[in-house]
Design a protein around this motif. Structure first.
Motif, short mmCIF file in Angstrom:
data_model
loop_
_atom_site.label_atom_id
_atom_site.label_comp_id
_atom_site.label_asym_id
_atom_site.label_seq_id
_atom_site.Cartn_x
_atom_site.Cartn_y
_atom_site.Cartn_z
N PRO A 1 0.87 -1.19 0.09
CA PRO A 1 -0.10 0.04 -0.10
C PRO A 1 0.77 1.37 -0.01
O PRO A 1 1.72 1.30 0.78
CB PRO A 1 -0.88 -0.01 1.20
CG PRO A 1 -0.83 -1.78 1.68
CD PRO A 1 0.48 -2.24 1.02
N GLU B 1 -0.40 4.33 0.95
CA GLU B 1 -0.94 5.22 1.93
C GLU B 1 0.04 5.21 3.04
O GLU B 1 0.75 4.30 3.51
CB GLU B 1 -2.26 4.64 2.28
CG GLU B 1 -3.19 4.46 1.31
CD GLU B 1 -4.49 4.27 1.70
OE1 GLU B 1 -4.51 4.04 2.96
OE2 GLU B 1 -5.49 3.87 1.15
N THR B 2 0.24 6.30 3.73
CA THR B 2 0.72 6.34 4.98
C THR B 2 -0.21 6.27 6.06
O THR B 2 -1.02 7.11 6.56
CB THR B 2 1.44 7.65 5.21
OG1 THR B 2 2.61 7.89 4.15
CG2 THR B 2 2.48 7.89 6.51
N ILE B 3 0.20 5.01 6.90
CA ILE B 3 -0.76 5.00 7.95
C ILE B 3 -0.30 4.72 9.17
O ILE B 3 0.82 4.02 9.46
CB ILE B 3 -1.49 3.17 7.66
CG1 ILE B 3 -2.35 3.32 6.28
CG2 ILE B 3 -2.34 2.95 8.56
CD1 ILE B 3 -2.92 2.15 5.71
N ASP C 1 -1.08 3.73 12.95
CA ASP C 1 -2.46 3.30 13.70
C ASP C 1 -2.41 3.64 15.14
O ASP C 1 -1.70 4.58 15.43
CB ASP C 1 -2.18 1.71 13.68
CG ASP C 1 -3.81 0.86 13.41
OD1 ASP C 1 -4.67 1.51 14.51
OD2 ASP C 1 -3.70 0.08 12.77
N SER D 1 4.94 6.75 2.74
CA SER D 1 4.08 5.77 2.21
C SER D 1 4.47 4.35 3.06
O SER D 1 4.81 3.30 2.42
CB SER D 1 4.34 5.49 0.76
OG SER D 1 3.83 6.74 -0.06
N CYS D 2 4.34 4.38 4.18
CA CYS D 2 4.74 3.37 5.16
C CYS D 2 3.67 2.93 6.10
O CYS D 2 2.59 3.82 6.00
CB CYS D 2 5.99 3.56 5.92
SG CYS D 2 5.96 4.95 7.09
N THR D 3 3.55 1.91 6.78
CA THR D 3 2.52 1.29 7.60
C THR D 3 3.37 1.00 9.08
O THR D 3 4.03 0.27 9.07
CB THR D 3 1.88 0.29 6.94
OG1 THR D 3 1.06 0.48 5.81
CG2 THR D 3 0.82 -0.25 7.90
N GLU E 1 1.93 -0.31 12.35
CA GLU E 1 0.57 -1.13 13.04
C GLU E 1 0.55 -0.51 14.54
O GLU E 1 1.26 0.31 15.02
CB GLU E 1 0.83 -2.50 13.13
CG GLU E 1 0.82 -3.00 11.66
CD GLU E 1 0.87 -4.56 11.83
OE1 GLU E 1 0.98 -5.22 12.58
OE2 GLU E 1 0.50 -5.13 10.37
N LEU F 1 7.13 -1.56 6.66
CA LEU F 1 5.85 -1.95 7.67
C LEU F 1 6.60 -2.18 9.10
O LEU F 1 7.43 -2.99 9.06
CB LEU F 1 5.32 -3.23 7.03
CG LEU F 1 4.51 -3.89 7.89
CD1 LEU F 1 3.44 -3.10 8.39
CD2 LEU F 1 4.07 -5.19 7.56
N GLU G 1 5.63 -3.88 12.44
CA GLU G 1 4.25 -4.68 13.07
C GLU G 1 4.12 -4.20 14.37
O GLU G 1 4.92 -3.62 15.14
CB GLU G 1 4.62 -6.04 12.72
CG GLU G 1 4.63 -6.56 11.31
CD GLU G 1 4.64 -8.06 11.15
OE1 GLU G 1 5.02 -8.68 12.31
OE2 GLU G 1 4.70 -8.47 10.20
N ARG H 1 10.50 -5.01 6.43
CA ARG H 1 9.44 -5.39 7.66
C ARG H 1 9.98 -5.68 8.86
O ARG H 1 11.24 -6.23 9.19
CB ARG H 1 8.76 -6.54 7.06
CG ARG H 1 7.59 -7.01 8.19
CD ARG H 1 6.97 -8.15 7.56
NE ARG H 1 7.62 -9.39 7.40
CZ ARG H 1 7.59 -10.38 8.60
NH1 ARG H 1 7.03 -9.86 9.70
NH2 ARG H 1 8.28 -11.20 8.49
#
Length: 262
Positions: free
Chosen positions: A140, A142-144, A146, A159-161, A163, A179, A181, A197
């Motif tokens: 993805p 998107e930059t998320i 959480d 543009s990373c995630t 969690e 990513l 986690e 990751r």
């Protein structure tokens, strides 16, 4: 007696008939009767050291900075109880959820893709969040960020995630498709390359970031507590931005009604 009168008469005729006597009399009469005309006022002396404008001087715009910048049909959305510092820039597809906080000098630029800040997460000072159209890894774009995530100051997220319940140390860089986690920590100054990751429950550090060790149970428990502590600090800053009126009195009444300490 007759000769004397003839002499006087001859002098009068000579004076009246002479062409040079009359102009001289007129000239003498004008010079003696007319007063000299005053001379015109002289201009003021030039200033020896004139004030010059420095070309390097900055011309400030005192109209203020726009905190929320709509781009086309996209308008940043901020929850009612989220805190966004006055000098933060939110542009385009940005969502800041309940209890989240974005601190001074940060820029969230969602002109190419979405940026999401989850519940009770915090983006500290001078962070830059951006998102690309797409990533080469297929992950993805998107930059998320959480919930219950702490992002340290001067961090770049692209543009990373991230969690839930993670800590990103200050001066870190997370590139496209990376990513982190849940229940993980990235040390300060780390660089996470594209597509890398960080598995759950691990501590990573370095440039490029590498595995350091597993997190203990006590360290994992402290991760959300840090986010909550920053959320409590945010409430103090949030209350300072009430409208310039008697709104603070209404807030105090509500706090007393719900037995909230002032």
């Amino acid at each position: 007696m007759a000769s004397l009168s003839i002499l006087r008469l001859s002098k009068k005729t000579l004076v009246s008939s002479s062409p040079l006597v009359l102009p001289l009399q007129r000239l003498l009469s004008t010079t003696t009767t007319t007063s000299p005309s005053p001379s015109p006022a002289s201009p003021p002396p030039p200033i020896s050291n004139p004030v010059s404008v420095d070309p390097d001087r900055v011309k400030w715009d005192y109209r203020g900075q726009r905190g929320v910048v709509p781009l086309g049909q996209w308008v940043p959305k901020v929850a009612v109880d989220a805190y966004v510092a006055p000098n933060v820039v939110l542009a385009g597809q940005v969502k800041v959820y309940d209890g989240a906080s974005v601190w001074g000098g940060s820029v969230l630029r969602g002109d190419l893709n979405k940026i999401t800040i989850g519940f009770c997460s915090n983006i500290q000072e001078k962070c830059v969040l951006h998102a690309t159209w797409s990533t080469s890894t297929g992950l993805p774009a998107e930059t998320i960020v959480d919930r219950y995530v702490t992002v340290g100051a001067y961090t770049l997220l692209r543009s990373c995630t991230i969690e839930p319940e993670c800590i990103i140390g200050q001066h870190s860089i997370l590139m496209e498709g990376s990513l982190v986690e849940t229940n993980s920590i990235l040390e300060a100054g780390s660089v996470l390359p594209p597509g890398r990751r960080v598995p759950t429950g691990e501590l990573w550090a370095g440039n490029p970031a590498r595995f350091v060790r597993k997190l203990t149970h006590e360290e994992i428990v402290e991760i959300p507590k840090l986010a909550v502590a920053i959320n409590d600090l945010m409430q103090n800053h949030f209350s300072e931005f009430l409208p310039y009126s008697t709104a603070y009195l209404e807030v105090e009444k509500l706090k007393k009604a719900f037995s909230v300490s002032l």
